[in-house]
Every structure is written in C-alpha cells, then in structure tokens.
Design an enzyme around this catalytic site. Sequence first.
Site, PDB file in Angstrom:
ATOM      1  N   ASP A   1       2.481  28.158   9.838  1.00  0.00           N
ATOM      2  CA  ASP A   1       3.412  27.156   9.766  1.00  0.00           C
ATOM      3  C   ASP A   1       4.737  27.600   9.208  1.00  0.00           C
ATOM      4  O   ASP A   1       5.018  28.108   8.098  1.00  0.00           O
ATOM      5  CB  ASP A   1       2.706  26.076   8.756  1.00  0.00           C
ATOM      6  CG  ASP A   1       3.208  24.896   9.013  1.00  0.00           C
ATOM      7  OD1 ASP A   1       3.177  24.073   9.993  1.00  0.00           O
ATOM      8  OD2 ASP A   1       3.753  24.177   7.973  1.00  0.00           O
TER       9      ASP A   1
ATOM     10  N   GLU B   1      -6.143  45.710   8.512  1.00  0.00           N
ATOM     11  CA  GLU B   1      -7.320  46.216   7.794  1.00  0.00           C
ATOM     12  C   GLU B   1      -8.656  45.911   8.794  1.00  0.00           C
ATOM     13  O   GLU B   1      -9.615  46.270   8.346  1.00  0.00           O
ATOM     14  CB  GLU B   1      -7.359  45.525   6.484  1.00  0.00           C
ATOM     15  CG  GLU B   1      -6.303  45.787   5.571  1.00  0.00           C
ATOM     16  CD  GLU B   1      -6.504  45.006   4.037  1.00  0.00           C
ATOM     17  OE1 GLU B   1      -6.939  44.104   4.053  1.00  0.00           O
ATOM     18  OE2 GLU B   1      -5.564  45.160   3.200  1.00  0.00           O
TER      19      GLU B   1
HETATM   20  C1  GLC Z   1       5.056  22.256  10.801  1.00  0.00           C
HETATM   21  C2  GLC Z   1       3.734  21.480  11.337  1.00  0.00           C
HETATM   22  C3  GLC Z   1       3.987  20.035  11.193  1.00  0.00           C
HETATM   23  C4  GLC Z   1       4.207  19.782   9.570  1.00  0.00           C
HETATM   24  C5  GLC Z   1       5.268  20.597   9.074  1.00  0.00           C
HETATM   25  C6  GLC Z   1       5.450  20.874   7.532  1.00  0.00           C
HETATM   26  O1  GLC Z   1       6.248  22.110  11.823  1.00  0.00           O
HETATM   27  O2  GLC Z   1       3.624  21.691  12.782  1.00  0.00           O
HETATM   28  O3  GLC Z   1       2.947  19.217  11.802  1.00  0.00           O
HETATM   29  O4  GLC Z   1       4.545  18.446   9.462  1.00  0.00           O
HETATM   30  O5  GLC Z   1       5.359  22.006   9.683  1.00  0.00           O
HETATM   31  O6  GLC Z   1       4.149  21.515   7.148  1.00  0.00           O
END
Ligand code: GLC
Length: 557
Positions: free
Chosen positions: A213, A267
């Site tokens: 993310d 790993e």
């Molecule tokens: C990313 C995720 C989204 C979230 C953001 C903050 O863009 O896909 O859903 O709100 O990160 O974590």
Amino acid sequence: MSTPHPADQATCDPNWWRQATVYQIYPRSFADHDGDGIGDLPGITARLPYLADLGVDAVWLSPFYPSALADGGYDVDDYRDVDPRLGTLADFDNLVHEAHGLGMKVVVDIVPNHTSDRHVWFQEALRAPRGSRERDRYIFRDGRGEKGDEPPSDWESNFGGRAWTRLPDGQWYLHLFTPEQPDVNWDNPEVRADFLTTLRFWSDRGVDGFRVDVAHGLAKDLAEPLRDLGAGQGRPLGKLPLDGSHPLYDREEVHEIFREWRQVFDEYDPPRTAVAEAWVANARRTLYARPDELGQAFNFEFLECPWSALEFRTVIDTSLVTARAAGASATWVLSNHDVVRHASRYALPIGMSRADLDSWLLGDGREPAPDRAAGLRRARAATLLMLALPGSSYLYQGEELGLPEVADLARDTLQDPVWERTGHRRKGRDGCRVPLPWTVEGPAFGFSTGTPWLPQPETFGGYSPQAQDGTEGSTLELYRAALRLRRKMMGDESLEWVGADDAAVGGVLHFRRSSGWHSVTNFSESPVPVPPGEVLLASGPLTGDDLPPDTTVWLQN
Ligand code: GLC
C-alpha cells in the site's frame, strides 16, 4: 499454524506471478459467514471453490487486520493478527490451506506508510515526551508561529484537510491520510526491522505474495525547514516530478527499503512476490518493479485510460516497453476498491476525469445519465482485451458479475473518511465496496443473514452468480470462458500488433500473442470485419462476419 498442505509446495514455479490473474477480495464486502453483516475469512474460505471455478490464479486480500475502520481497514492496529470480527489466525491458516489445495495463491495487503492511531507504537508515542524514542517511530514536529499553533508545513492529506494534527502537548504529527493513520518514520531502524518481521510472519504462514500500500510514500524529505507545496497539491498520479524531488512521494531513497524487502522475499522457495501500489507516472512506476525490488507495480494509467483505441494503444505500448526495460512483467487493472467500477466509468461520457467522477457521485449518479448497456458492453470488451495482454491482470471482486458502481448510496450510510474529510465535497469510494450479491433473492442476496454494513440496491440480485451461472452470454460465463482460454493460450510475454500502425486511428486494436492467439477490439462506432481465424470467444454477439462497436473478439490463427 497448520501443517502445510501438500499443495502448498506443489506449484513451485518461481515465475507463477509474471502472467497471473489475481482476484482482489475486499474482505468486509465479499461473504459473511457469522451473520454480523461484515464479510469475514470463513466467508471467503467457503467461496474459494467459486474462485477456483472462475479460474483465477491467486487471491489478494485487502486488509483483514484488527482495525477501527477509520479507513476501511487501511488503518492497522496490529500487523500480525486478524480482526476478531473477521476471524482468527486459525481461520486465516485454513483459508491459505484451502486456497492452496484448490491451486490458488494468496497475496496479502501490507500497509507500511502508516499504522492506525490505536497501534501500540502510536499509543506509546502519545504517552512519551517530545524527542523520545517512541515519538521517533512517527513524524512529530513542533508547529510554526510564535506559539507553534500553525502546522509545521502546508501539506495536505490525500483525503482532504491538512496532513498534520496537533496533540494537547503542542506537538504535531503527520498523516497523509486520516488523523487515525499516523505516518511512520522509515528512517527509524526499529520501524524497518519490524516490517521485515511482519513480512516473515505471513510468509511463514504460507502467504505467496504482498500488495504494498502507498509504496511510493514511505521515504520523505523531512529536512528542516520542511518544504511547503503550495496551493493545488492535487492528487499525485501524473502530477509528480519525474526526478524524485517531491518531498513526500516517489523519492529515490524508497527503493533502498524495497531492496531490503526483496532479500526477505528471496529467503523463501518459491520467493514471495510483491506488487506496488504507486500512483506515479509510467516511467517512474517500473522502478518499483525491478527484479531486486518488488517485481511488479500496478498500472493505473491503464485504468485511467479513456475508451479510445489510440489512448489504449499508447498506454499498452509504453507499459510494455517500460516493464521490459525494468525486467518486470507488466500489470493491468481496470477496477479496484478505490475507483468507480469500470462498468460504470465506461457508461459515462468518454474521458471524464476523477474530479468529474466525484461530481457524478455527488449527484447520486444522475447527471450525466450513464448508458449502462454501453458501459457493460465496453467493460466486457476491455476485460477481454486486458486478459489477452502479456503480464498479470488484477480483477476486483464483482467485476466478473458486471457490477456497476452504486452511485446513489444514501449519505447517512457512507463510511469512507473522504466524505467527512472533504466537508462533503467528495462522496468517496463506498459505491464500489457494497457487499456482493450471491443469490437472486433472500437476505442480503446471500451475502449475510444479517444487515450488510453498506446497503445493497434492489437490482443487485440480478447480478448474482446464481442469476448468471450457466446463463449463456452472462458476464460471469464470459469471465470463466476467458480465464480458461487464457491459461491455455498464454505463452511468452511478447505481443505483436497486427495491421497498419495507424489502425488505432480507425478505432481498432488488433494484437497477436506467440501462441497464435489474436485479440481484436472495435472501439469505433461502426462494425468492422472480423479478421480471419477461428473465433475462440467474443465479448458480445458478432453480427455475421462483423465485429460490432465496443466488442472484443479472440481468434486463433
Ligand atoms: C491505498 C489504499 C486505499 C487507502 C490508502 C491509505 O491507496 O488502496 O484504500 O485508503 O492507501 O492506506
């Protein structure tokens, strides 16, 4: 932890991910087993045979970790546990075991840019004094102005409002998303080490890969004085400098972090895979996908591409060239939990920007009126085109049903923090997160025996797998047939355009894969002749020897 299933190790092709189809599950909206109205891990496990039958290679689970849901689970309280509302670690192990038994891999979401404000680290930081080791895990600063009551910089949160929140003791902390999502300090060695522990924790449990993310956000230039960004900081994609000079996103130092992660992935046998969520331009994106880093990065330019042969051709060419140059495999995505579903995007006037889409949602999807039939036709054509491309395709739950965006969710049901944070100027992303229908009728259309956490529209039952199963021409059957054929025809990662270079000007995209597999899409408004070859599949009915507008046909030749 359960004993590994024999199948857990059975498919050890270390390159399985390069041309996989990965199905994204938004756990709270997929299937609810215990009747509390929130989807859960046992609900997913029970539906794995449906996904195996659909023909996907892997499932990617959006966050299922303990969370107060300030941002739908992307505010993580504990990276190494399961939210009790969604199940237990034993349920997770069972899910992995069953998925592997059905020949599917499991990818989990990792959220390294920020924790939740309930995470033990942040709770410790709140109790600790300024300058402490506990505060150094996050980004705390004194404010500007004589009394320090102005934020340390003018940075804005991605969800609206300022990116700094002040504590009672006067210090401010940074959050690029909600205040409940404090950004962590990636210059802190303890933070780095702890995330490696998390990667090993899930890898040891049999997880095959990770979706990372906000991968482009971890490294920041926090040298004093902090650099103001001025008005209109906007949303990053396409607006970031190409030289890594932005203080918050896409900095060169971020790659060092992922090189360290790659050593952990390697790993394992087969090595764990990863895909970056990085809202940056094509040329920068593939840096994250280099073989000594994450291997893949989502291609959001493809998702944002308007319904036009020329634009698709350009994005496909650039994506393939940059992926190849980086030694990565290309990725393709049309829908996910953050964007308006593609069956609805393509139902709207061509080329609507994200801001236009936000206004459309605010008007409950009334103006401009969507042409739903055209939207679904194009969505099906785009999907077939995508599935024929070299590289990995990422599918979002419900797109195999042709689900539209639920644009008219009542305002008092909205959960996305975007709604409140923007002072009700943007409605947010709930419309693509409405719980899935599984049956034509019955409570919550088979999603739950309770009340779903977001209301489903009455029309949803008509999209359910029960309504589409075995129905010739249904979107579900189209996806099934396409995924079956794709496995058979895939071949190497090359692609050859067929016809004159300017065919795209006429609105047709025709390419061929090494196996003799052709994909032809008619973006124009008039029928075109179907090229020679055996018809394998079409996204809609052919008219005699013609390929109608908004239709893709697969041929073998
Ligand atoms: C990313 C995720 C989204 C979230 C953001 C903050 O863009 O896909 O859903 O709100 O990160 O974590």
